[in-house]
Design an enzyme around this catalytic site. Structure first.
Site, PDB file in Angstrom:
ATOM      1  N   ARG A  54       0.868  -1.190   0.000  1.00 56.25           N
ATOM      2  CA  ARG A  54       0.000   0.000   0.000  1.00 56.25           C
ATOM      3  C   ARG A  54       0.895   1.228   0.000  1.00 56.25           C
ATOM      4  O   ARG A  54       1.792   1.337   0.830  1.00 56.25           O
ATOM      5  CB  ARG A  54      -0.906  -0.033   1.233  1.00 56.25           C
ATOM      6  N   GLU A  62     -11.495   4.652  -5.024  1.00 52.35           N
ATOM      7  CA  GLU A  62     -11.670   3.194  -5.045  1.00 52.35           C
ATOM      8  C   GLU A  62     -12.119   2.690  -6.413  1.00 52.35           C
ATOM      9  O   GLU A  62     -12.917   3.319  -7.096  1.00 52.35           O
ATOM     10  CB  GLU A  62     -12.703   2.768  -4.001  1.00 52.35           C
ATOM     11  N   ARG A 104      -0.694  -5.484   4.699  1.00 56.56           N
ATOM     12  CA  ARG A 104       0.044  -4.993   3.535  1.00 56.56           C
ATOM     13  C   ARG A 104       1.281  -4.215   3.984  1.00 56.56           C
ATOM     14  O   ARG A 104       1.232  -3.494   4.983  1.00 56.56           O
ATOM     15  CB  ARG A 104      -0.829  -4.057   2.685  1.00 56.56           C
TER      16      ARG A 104
END
Length: 161
Positions: A54, A62, A104
């Site tokens: 990320r 999104e 992540r």
């Protein structure tokens, strides 16, 4: 003739190196982007591992979040990240907090000396998202976001507030 060739190269480059950083940051690794998930998330091979990564400090609209509609300018942000990062070697500089709640890796991404996180903000493809303690470049991202908003670049000119 050489001068014309140099000027042409500078004009035709997909993005400039304005956000080059001369500083050497700790905890970095060479990586190879194997897949782009969306505008601010990629999969990368780091050593022998494939990791979800990320990008720190920015948030693109999104496009793939479950139970969430595709957001305004999300496809454009995702497309830019695909075009620039897919199957490319990069350098990742990890945050003070190395992983998010989803596991992540959190990273600043560089192609050579070009700072990709900053480029997303500069082009109006991302909003700033400072989450302590990973705030090393927050002021830069904020300046770029404000400049993009003032000039109506990217999502700032296309999406309702």
């Amino acid at each position: 003739m050489l001068l014309i060739a140099v000027v042409a190269l500078l004009i035709l480059r997909p993005w400039d190196g304005e956000f080059s950083t001369g500083e050497s940051e700790p905890r970095s690794a060479g990586a190879y982007v194997t897949r782009v998930v969306d505008g601010d998330t990629v999969e990368a091979r780091i050593g022998n591992e494939i990791e979800d990564v990320r990008l720190i400090g920015i948030d693109t609209p999104e496009t793939v979040k479950p139970d969430t509609p595709v957001e305004c300018f999300g496809p454009q942000a995702s497309s830019f990240t695909h075009r620039v990062l897919t199957e490319r070697p990069v350098r990742m500089v990890f945050g003070v907090e190395r992983r998010d709640i989803y596991g992540r890796l959190l990273a600043y991404v560089y192609i050579g000396h070009r700072f990709f996180n900053a480029e997303l903000a500069r082009r109006g493809l991302a909003r700033t998202l400072p989450i302590p303690p990973n705030t090393l470049h927050s002021a830069l991202f904020r300046r770029l976001e404000l400049r993009a908003a003032r000039t109506g670049r990217g999502l700032w000119g296309a999406c309702p507030p």
